[in-house]
Design an enzyme around this catalytic site. Structure first.
Site, mmCIF file in Angstrom:
data_model
loop_
_atom_site.group_PDB
_atom_site.id
_atom_site.type_symbol
_atom_site.label_atom_id
_atom_site.label_comp_id
_atom_site.label_asym_id
_atom_site.label_seq_id
_atom_site.Cartn_x
_atom_site.Cartn_y
_atom_site.Cartn_z
ATOM 1 N N HIS A 154 1.421 39.166 61.568
ATOM 2 C CA HIS A 154 1.356 37.834 60.937
ATOM 3 C C HIS A 154 2.691 37.395 60.352
ATOM 4 O O HIS A 154 2.855 36.239 59.979
ATOM 5 C CB HIS A 154 0.292 37.839 59.830
ATOM 6 C CG HIS A 154 -1.099 37.927 60.372
ATOM 7 N ND1 HIS A 154 -1.974 36.861 60.379
ATOM 8 C CD2 HIS A 154 -1.772 38.945 60.957
ATOM 9 C CE1 HIS A 154 -3.115 37.229 60.927
ATOM 10 N NE2 HIS A 154 -3.012 38.510 61.284
ATOM 11 N N ASP A 368 8.839 32.491 56.938
ATOM 12 C CA ASP A 368 7.379 32.546 56.849
ATOM 13 C C ASP A 368 6.835 32.755 58.259
ATOM 14 O O ASP A 368 7.251 32.033 59.181
ATOM 15 C CB ASP A 368 6.854 31.220 56.273
ATOM 16 C CG ASP A 368 5.605 31.406 55.423
ATOM 17 O OD1 ASP A 368 4.918 32.425 55.607
ATOM 18 O OD2 ASP A 368 5.325 30.530 54.583
HETATM 19 O O1 LIG Z 1 -2.805 40.670 51.045
HETATM 20 P P1 LIG Z 1 -1.689 40.195 50.144
HETATM 21 O O2 LIG Z 1 -0.645 41.241 49.959
HETATM 22 O O3 LIG Z 1 -2.219 39.636 48.860
HETATM 23 O O4 LIG Z 1 -0.948 38.961 50.864
HETATM 24 C C1 LIG Z 1 -1.649 37.883 51.460
HETATM 25 C C2 LIG Z 1 -1.346 37.782 52.939
HETATM 26 O O5 LIG Z 1 0.015 37.337 53.072
HETATM 27 C C3 LIG Z 1 0.609 37.352 54.358
HETATM 28 O O6 LIG Z 1 0.155 36.252 55.151
HETATM 29 C C4 LIG Z 1 0.693 35.988 56.449
HETATM 30 O O7 LIG Z 1 -0.312 35.527 57.302
HETATM 31 C C5 LIG Z 1 -0.486 34.119 57.452
HETATM 32 C C6 LIG Z 1 -1.511 33.896 58.554
HETATM 33 O O8 LIG Z 1 -1.056 34.419 59.771
HETATM 34 C C7 LIG Z 1 0.835 33.443 57.802
HETATM 35 O O9 LIG Z 1 0.656 32.022 57.901
HETATM 36 C C8 LIG Z 1 1.858 33.753 56.727
HETATM 37 O O10 LIG Z 1 3.124 33.203 57.141
HETATM 38 C C9 LIG Z 1 2.005 35.257 56.545
HETATM 39 O O11 LIG Z 1 2.869 35.497 55.439
HETATM 40 C C10 LIG Z 1 0.388 38.698 55.004
HETATM 41 O O12 LIG Z 1 0.962 38.713 56.303
HETATM 42 C C11 LIG Z 1 -1.068 39.134 55.022
HETATM 43 O O13 LIG Z 1 -1.197 40.429 55.572
HETATM 44 C C12 LIG Z 1 -1.567 39.131 53.593
HETATM 45 O O14 LIG Z 1 -2.957 39.439 53.576
HETATM 46 O O1 LIG Z 2 -4.919 28.554 45.384
HETATM 47 C C1 LIG Z 2 -4.873 28.735 46.606
HETATM 48 C C2 LIG Z 2 -3.653 28.843 47.304
HETATM 49 C C3 LIG Z 2 -3.689 29.052 48.678
HETATM 50 N N1 LIG Z 2 -4.876 29.150 49.319
HETATM 51 C C4 LIG Z 2 -4.920 29.359 50.782
HETATM 52 O O2 LIG Z 2 -4.093 30.477 51.136
HETATM 53 C C5 LIG Z 2 -3.619 30.285 52.463
HETATM 54 C C6 LIG Z 2 -2.119 30.522 52.480
HETATM 55 O O3 LIG Z 2 -1.731 30.792 53.792
HETATM 56 P P1 LIG Z 2 -0.243 30.675 54.301
HETATM 57 O O4 LIG Z 2 -0.261 31.032 55.737
HETATM 58 O O5 LIG Z 2 0.328 29.324 54.013
HETATM 59 O O6 LIG Z 2 0.606 31.735 53.448
HETATM 60 P P2 LIG Z 2 0.365 33.261 53.012
HETATM 61 O O7 LIG Z 2 -0.115 33.214 51.608
HETATM 62 O O8 LIG Z 2 -0.594 33.874 53.944
HETATM 63 O O9 LIG Z 2 1.738 33.858 53.099
HETATM 64 C C7 LIG Z 2 -3.997 28.877 52.883
HETATM 65 O O10 LIG Z 2 -5.149 28.930 53.698
HETATM 66 C C8 LIG Z 2 -4.314 28.193 51.552
HETATM 67 O O11 LIG Z 2 -5.249 27.142 51.625
HETATM 68 C C9 LIG Z 2 -6.062 29.045 48.641
HETATM 69 O O12 LIG Z 2 -7.144 29.114 49.250
HETATM 70 N N2 LIG Z 2 -6.035 28.848 47.290
#
Ligand SMILES: O=P(O)(O)OC[C@H]1O[C@H](O[C@H]2O[C@H](CO)[C@@H](O)[C@H](O)[C@H]2O)[C@H](O)[C@@H](O)[C@@H]1O
Ligand SMILES: O=c1ccn([C@@H]2O[C@H](COP(=O)(O)OP(=O)(O)O)[C@@H](O)[C@H]2O)c(=O)[nH]1
Length: 484
Positions: A154, A368
């Site tokens: 991701h 990102d």
């Molecule tokens: O599980 P956490 O450590 O709390 O972090 C939350 C997730 O963050 C990252 O999200 C990624 O996936 C998104 C969907 O593909 C993408 O849009 C975003 O750019 C990425 O940063 C992480 O990769 C996940 O594993 C985490 O669960």
């Molecule tokens: O208060 C919040 C902030 C973020 N999101 C959700 O978290 C996801 C963030 O995904 P993104 O790929 O932009 O970034 P990531 O946190 O995975 O790096 C999106 O679906 C947002 O709608 C949410 O549900 N509540």
């Protein structure tokens, strides 16, 4: 299978336990896919030392994998989020390289692989998600050669010059090559991975194929490495945004903010990859120069708590909150605050209302994988209004070309984009938003998962899995795995 399950177990002050949606885009994307599928989601339940039996939640069969306090420190906060995360995001922060973290990462990956091997039906498809579990594909293949194994990354996969810093780079490549298909967000990520395979292992690659030679014990295999840009449940999100409750809530948000001419919005996990500081700097300078006034423009910044025990995240929180306090102190008035800063996680409904209330959406990530917030903003805007300012360093910028694309390091460029967005005529806003909406509609999350899984299935050929005998130690029990 992912590190994080779609729900986290939380315990309130009175000791009552409940489940709440986990943070982040991985869960947003995979939840609708898993609700529509048979099978189970293997992952960690968000709290240390939880030994839980498999259970059902909102139509998804959940198989929890326990993590101890030491696992969390060394595998999750350490190797995953203080080594791999900064390294894979182009070393925005300095990665820590610690052998004990690596050893724990190997152990925990083994635990995830074992848990999955135990509950997977003969010949089943296993889809491993993300950088926390890069060794699982090879570990699973060793135990269960009958399985069809996919892996999706991701986050970005860095250029070789950066990836090669990792002391355990060869082991990571071997781990990933245990999959039949390795998926990435961007074409450039898949290219970086194939180059790393050539440099480190010397295998032949011809996009999208990687030829993994056999040994005396295992036959040669062909692995596919390819881009599959992730997305959201577009129709579901649009429907939510069109509901009368969400529309009313959006009006209420505008009114509560004093009905300014322009509302700008940022929604991010509080993460140094998201460029929140760069955005605040640009906004602060525009206020300082008198090119924007707090009476006319308010910035709402949702900064969802994330990885709060990792030092770099603590420091970031302090920096951001200091900056927000300074800007509000310097430019705010009794009746108008420059920035409405919210250090909370909000439910989907509130997200949709915020998107509707926002005239300008600011996504200024320094790196990102995708950024689903950008796609949600577009999906919510069936009124064909609103301007998206989008960093060219997000995966989303490959598709959302009609956004105002910015380099977040170029603060003057971000300031120009903000002014251009605020002044943009309605006709141009509509034209751009229509084009963005067409792109988002073309590739929703079902399209993403269908194309990945179809590619995975095709690697096996028409006969499917031909074997009939599983290794002795595998106890596979149907009733533990399937939904009731
Ligand atoms: O599980 P956490 O450590 O709390 O972090 C939350 C997730 O963050 C990252 O999200 C990624 O996936 C998104 C969907 O593909 C993408 O849009 C975003 O750019 C990425 O940063 C992480 O990769 C996940 O594993 C985490 O669960
Ligand atoms: O208060 C919040 C902030 C973020 N999101 C959700 O978290 C996801 C963030 O995904 P993104 O790929 O932009 O970034 P990531 O946190 O995975 O790096 C999106 O679906 C947002 O709608 C949410 O549900 N509540």
């Amino acid at each position: 299978m992912s590190n994080r399950l779609p729900v986290d177990r939380v315990v309130d002050e009175a000791g009552n336990a409940s489940w709440k949606q986990s943070p982040g885009g991985l869960v947003t994307a995979l939840e609708p896919v898993m609700r529509a599928a048979d099978g189970a989601w293997v992952g960690w339940a968000g709290q240390a030392d939880l030994e839980l039996e498999p259970f059902d939640n909102a139509g998804i069969r959940i198989v929890p994998v326990p993590l101890s306090e030491a696992d969390l420190e060394e595998y999750y906060e350490g190797f995953s989020n203080d080594t791999l995360w900064p390294l894979y995001h182009d070393v925005i922060a300095q990665p820590g390289y610690h052998r004990v973290w690596w050893e724990r990462y190997v152990q925990v990956n083994r635990r995830f692989a074992d848990a999955t091997a135990r509950v997977s039906a003969p010949g089943a498809t296993v889809w491993v998600q993300d950088y926390q579990l890069q060794l699982v594909p090879a570990m699973l293949r060793e135990r269960r050669p009958d399985l069809l194994i996919g892996f999706f990354n991701h986050i970005p996969f860095p250029a070789y010059g950066i990836f090669s810093q990792l002391p355990w780079r060869g082991q990571i490549i071997d781990g990933l090559l245990g999959a039949d298909v390795v998926g990435f967000q961007r074409v450039a990520d898949a290219g970086n991975f194939s180059r790393a395979v050539r440099r480190l292992r010397g295998y032949t690659t011809k996009t999208p194929y990687i030829e993994v030679p056999g040994t005396d014990a295992v036959p040669a295999r062909r692995v596919i490495a390819k881009a599959f840009p992730i997305s959201i449940d577009v129709a579901g999100f649009q429907e939510l945004a069109e509901s009368p409750e969400v529309q009313a809530r959006a009006r209420q948000i505008r009114a509560d903010l004093g009905d300014p001419e322009t509302i700008m919005l940022g929604v991010d996990r509080l993460d140094y990859t998201k460029g929140i500081g760069h955005r605040l700097k640009a906004f602060g300078e525009l206020l300082a120069e008198g090119r924007l006034k707090v009476e006319d423009v308010t910035l709402v910044q949702v900064a969802t708590p994330s990885r709060e025990r990792v030092e770099s995240y603590r420091q970031l929180r302090d920096e951001i909150e200091l900056t927000v306090g300074r800007i509000n102190g310097d430019y705010g008035t009794i009746s108008h605050q420059a920035i409405s800063y919210l250090h909370h996680g909000f439910p989907r409904e509130e997200m949709a209302a915020l998107y509707l209330a926002a005239d300008v959406m600011l996504v200024t990530a320094l790196r990102d994988g995708m950024n689903l917030v950008a796609k949600e903003y577009v999906a919510a805007r069936s009124d064909e209004d609103g301007v998206l300012i989008l960093s060219e360093f997000t995966g989303a910028s490959d598709e959302l070309r009609a956004a105002l694309l910015v380099n977040p390091h170029d603060i003057d460029g971000v300031k120009d984009a903000i002014l251009r967005a605020i002044e943009m005529p309605r006709q141009e806003r509509r034209k751009r938003m229509r084009s963005l909406r067409r792109r988002v509609a073309e590739n929703d999350v079902t399209h993403w998962s269908d194309s990945f899984l179809a590619t995975l299935r095709n690697t096996r050929g028409p006969g499917g899995w031909a074997g009939s005998v599983l290794p002795d130690e595998v106890e596979w029990t149907l009733e533990r795995t399937t939904k009731r």
